[in-house]
Structure formats: C-alpha cells, structure tokens
Design a protein around this motif. Sequence first.
Motif, PDB file in Angstrom:
ATOM      1  N   VAL A  56      29.815  45.861  24.467  1.00  0.00           N
ATOM      2  CA  VAL A  56      29.145  46.565  23.370  1.00  0.00           C
ATOM      3  C   VAL A  56      28.339  47.741  23.920  1.00  0.00           C
ATOM      4  O   VAL A  56      28.383  48.850  23.394  1.00  0.00           O
ATOM      5  CB  VAL A  56      28.232  45.605  22.579  1.00  0.00           C
ATOM      6  CG1 VAL A  56      27.491  46.369  21.478  1.00  0.00           C
ATOM      7  CG2 VAL A  56      29.049  44.469  21.964  1.00  0.00           C
ATOM      8  N   GLY A  57      27.626  47.491  25.010  1.00  0.00           N
ATOM      9  CA  GLY A  57      26.773  48.531  25.595  1.00  0.00           C
ATOM     10  C   GLY A  57      27.529  49.736  26.097  1.00  0.00           C
ATOM     11  O   GLY A  57      27.022  50.861  26.060  1.00  0.00           O
ATOM     12  N   GLY A  95      18.147  51.080  27.267  1.00  0.00           N
ATOM     13  CA  GLY A  95      17.932  49.810  26.578  1.00  0.00           C
ATOM     14  C   GLY A  95      16.882  49.926  25.489  1.00  0.00           C
ATOM     15  O   GLY A  95      16.995  49.312  24.423  1.00  0.00           O
ATOM     16  N   LEU A 120      20.495  43.807  22.416  1.00  0.00           N
ATOM     17  CA  LEU A 120      21.150  44.488  23.532  1.00  0.00           C
ATOM     18  C   LEU A 120      20.125  45.213  24.407  1.00  0.00           C
ATOM     19  O   LEU A 120      20.175  45.133  25.641  1.00  0.00           O
ATOM     20  CB  LEU A 120      22.169  45.490  22.986  1.00  0.00           C
ATOM     21  CG  LEU A 120      23.094  46.180  23.978  1.00  0.00           C
ATOM     22  CD1 LEU A 120      24.075  45.201  24.568  1.00  0.00           C
ATOM     23  CD2 LEU A 120      23.839  47.320  23.296  1.00  0.00           C
ATOM     24  N   LYS A 136      18.064  42.739  26.428  1.00  0.00           N
ATOM     25  CA  LYS A 136      18.853  42.210  27.539  1.00  0.00           C
ATOM     26  C   LYS A 136      18.915  43.212  28.688  1.00  0.00           C
ATOM     27  O   LYS A 136      18.784  42.848  29.858  1.00  0.00           O
ATOM     28  CB  LYS A 136      20.264  41.873  27.035  1.00  0.00           C
ATOM     29  CG  LYS A 136      21.230  41.427  28.111  1.00  0.00           C
ATOM     30  CD  LYS A 136      22.147  42.579  28.522  1.00  0.00           C
ATOM     31  CE  LYS A 136      22.773  42.310  29.860  1.00  0.00           C
ATOM     32  NZ  LYS A 136      23.436  43.506  30.399  1.00  0.00           N
ATOM     33  N   SER A 137      19.110  44.516  28.354  1.00  0.00           N
ATOM     34  CA  SER A 137      19.200  45.549  29.395  1.00  0.00           C
ATOM     35  C   SER A 137      17.917  45.626  30.207  1.00  0.00           C
ATOM     36  O   SER A 137      17.938  45.709  31.431  1.00  0.00           O
ATOM     37  CB  SER A 137      19.490  46.915  28.759  1.00  0.00           C
ATOM     38  OG  SER A 137      20.707  46.900  28.063  1.00  0.00           O
ATOM     39  N   SER A 172      32.214  46.214  18.399  1.00  0.00           N
ATOM     40  CA  SER A 172      31.620  47.415  19.008  1.00  0.00           C
ATOM     41  C   SER A 172      32.142  48.684  18.344  1.00  0.00           C
ATOM     42  O   SER A 172      31.374  49.621  18.090  1.00  0.00           O
ATOM     43  CB  SER A 172      31.948  47.462  20.499  1.00  0.00           C
ATOM     44  OG  SER A 172      31.562  46.291  21.144  1.00  0.00           O
ATOM     45  N   VAL A 202      27.985  41.548  25.939  1.00  0.00           N
ATOM     46  CA  VAL A 202      26.901  42.531  25.808  1.00  0.00           C
ATOM     47  C   VAL A 202      27.275  43.832  26.522  1.00  0.00           C
ATOM     48  O   VAL A 202      27.020  44.932  26.019  1.00  0.00           O
ATOM     49  CB  VAL A 202      25.583  41.953  26.358  1.00  0.00           C
ATOM     50  CG1 VAL A 202      24.486  43.018  26.344  1.00  0.00           C
ATOM     51  CG2 VAL A 202      25.138  40.756  25.529  1.00  0.00           C
ATOM     52  N   PHE A 231      21.284  43.782  16.388  1.00  0.00           N
ATOM     53  CA  PHE A 231      22.051  43.600  17.618  1.00  0.00           C
ATOM     54  C   PHE A 231      21.616  44.587  18.693  1.00  0.00           C
ATOM     55  O   PHE A 231      21.583  44.256  19.881  1.00  0.00           O
ATOM     56  CB  PHE A 231      23.546  43.733  17.349  1.00  0.00           C
ATOM     57  CG  PHE A 231      24.379  43.251  18.507  1.00  0.00           C
ATOM     58  CD1 PHE A 231      24.567  41.904  18.730  1.00  0.00           C
ATOM     59  CD2 PHE A 231      24.958  44.153  19.391  1.00  0.00           C
ATOM     60  CE1 PHE A 231      25.319  41.450  19.797  1.00  0.00           C
ATOM     61  CE2 PHE A 231      25.713  43.710  20.467  1.00  0.00           C
ATOM     62  CZ  PHE A 231      25.895  42.341  20.664  1.00  0.00           C
TER      63      PHE A 231
END
Length: 398
Positions: A191-192, A343, A386, A389-390, A42, A188, A382
């Motif tokens: 990283v987010g 996202g 990410l 996924k959000s 990250s 995740v 990535f």
Amino acid sequence: MFKKIGPGVLVAAAFVGPGTITMCTLAGARFGYALLWALLISIIATIVLQGMAGRIGLVTQSGLLDVVRKELKTPWVRNIVIAIVLGAILVGNAAYEAGNIGGATLGLEQLFPQPQLRPFLPVFIGGVIFLLLWFSSYKILEKIFVGLVGVMGVSFVVCAIITQPSMLEIIKGLFVPKLPENGLLTVVALVGTTVVPYNLFLHASLVKEKWNSKSDLKAVNWDTTISIGLGGLVSMAILVTASAAPISEINNALDMAIALEPLFGKMAFLFMAIGLLAAGITSAITAPLAAAYVASSCFGWEGGMQNKKFKMVWGIVLLCGVVFLSFDIKPIEVIQFAQVANGVLLPVMALLLLWVVNKKSVMGENRNSMMQNAFGVAIVVFAIFLGAKSVLKVIGLF
C-alpha cells in the motif's frame, strides 16, 4: 481516448518504480497470489485520493499546497503543515532518487552488459533525465511518459503471460482476502509503495497545466481512473510473474529477471530489463518534478516549469540521486527521516485533502459526494495506520 490521457500517466509512472517492482516481486515470491487483494485496495485508494487532488487542481487552477496554504487561516498550523510537506518531499525525494536512477541503471546494464560502462551509467541516465526536464514542456513530457509507460506495461504484462499463471488463483487472490503468516508488513509496504504522498501534489499541479475549465472534469476523472488502473495492472503483473519465478533471495528489482531466464528463456529476461529501465527513468523524472512543484507552491514562484528556481530544485534532487548512487553513499539517516516524514505526511495530506474537497467556498458544486466521502474516510483511517507503522518501524518499535 488518448487525447484525454495526461497527468494520470505521470502519476502511474511515479508509483510504478524500482521500489514498487522490488516490493511486488517480494510479495509474489513469498506469498504467491495471496496478496493481490492488497494491491487492488491500494489501486482503488490511489484512484480516490488522486481523483480528489486532480479535481482540486482543475477547479481552483492552483497547486494543492497553494489551496491548503490559503485555507489554513491559523499561522502556526499553516507553518507546521508547510514544514512537514517541504521536509518530506524535498529531502525524501532526494534520498529516494538514487533508488530510481539505480533501477534504470540495473535495466540498462542488462541490455548493454559491458563491465567498463557500468561506472558511467548513473551519470548517463542522470544526464538524459536532466536534458528531458530542462528542454521539455509539460506537453512533451506527457508524450514521453505515454510511450515509456506503454513500454513498461507491455514488458511486464508479457512477462506475466509467459509464466502461464492460473486465472482461478489470480481471481481468488484478488477477491478472497487472506493474510498469510508474517504477511502484514508486506501488505502495508504494498500500500505504501502505491499510495504515494508526493503524487497528490504532482497531480494537482499537472492537471492545471493540461486543463483549465470545469467542463473538463470528466476528462480528468477518465484520465485518473484509466491511467492509475493501468499502473495497477502493471504492479499486479509483476506480482503474478514473481509467483512463478524460483527466487531464493531478493535484493533488488532485477532478481526476478535473473530467476526467470533459466525457465522462460532470454526473452523474459529482456522484457524484465526493458520494463525496469522504463520504470526507473519515469520515477527518476517525476520525483524531482514533484519536489519542484511543491517548492513552487510553497514560495509562490511564477512561470511554471520554465522558472529558474523551479529548475534549480529539480536539479538539486536529481544531482543528489546521481551522487548517492555514483559514490555508493548510503544516506540511511536521510532515508529514515524521509520515511518518518512521509509516514506523517500521508495521513495529514489525506485529512487536508478531504477537508478542502468538501469546502463549498473552494469547490462549489464539485464537492465530494457522500460515497466519495465514505471512501475518503476509510482511506484516511488506513493512512493513519500506515503512517503510524512507518514511524514506529523507523524508531524500532514495530
């Protein structure tokens, strides 16, 4: 060295907020040192993306959205991008501001544990932030942030040292990636909470406030790498500390401090509280500031931080945070919208960033190298994962 430190410190302060502290605490408590590698990735991704944003700000002497708006020639595409950015940053930062002020309030409550003061602490912290933003120039804010980030860094690193962690386990956690069972969502989330979309806009705008010559590019790179690297070290220190703390349940960033006190005494607890206060205040300043810079770029306002409309935007974001927190309002729908918008925003901005930083007409000889592009493409892939996924998590499919 310290003359070269500047905008990067504000970016580091922005991503090391109460949300990051809570997430790193959760990762350390659940998985020990096993997810340190995710934080390392990250931090590298953040340095690469913020480095590009800072370079664009220096070379063009414009905000990131100004450049994107000029380079997107198709009106409907330009309008969609601006709408996504405005929605994600303005609404999102207003929703998240309550969490930033809440983190600072939690830290302050531990330093002044008088129950009668608690209802007034969010308003007090909001007032302090208002005064700092209203009366401060960029140079003054920079000095304040260097001090606050220094306090925050020392606090959390001292906490990590007090717990006497295993260096061998830390090295393994950093350089031997493994994914524990049920650890994907935490990876995740780590990283987010580190690669934050609004920081790209904040960084480009602040770089042009501090530097105005292409000859300052080395200083920009130095500032970005050192500042974000130190911010990453703070995040890692929190995770390492949480690995040693016997935490059964995590509801907020202060749970680790409460768990540390019986084991390591009052000093560990105080260091955690001071660190949390500093982290909350810095994030509560940068979120409204970033929203104002984005609005300023969108509408072409002149005058920088002293523009009345600029001040009105950060004032509204700050007020939303204080009101949500003071009246215990849970803006779930707003936060869910912000999560979806962010996202979508992260991969969109990563792609646009990569596109702009490779345009000869914009960057000239300061375009990306092949190595930078390779890193950039990996980060974009990535970021898409990410972002997907959000969005899926919010609509209940993940």
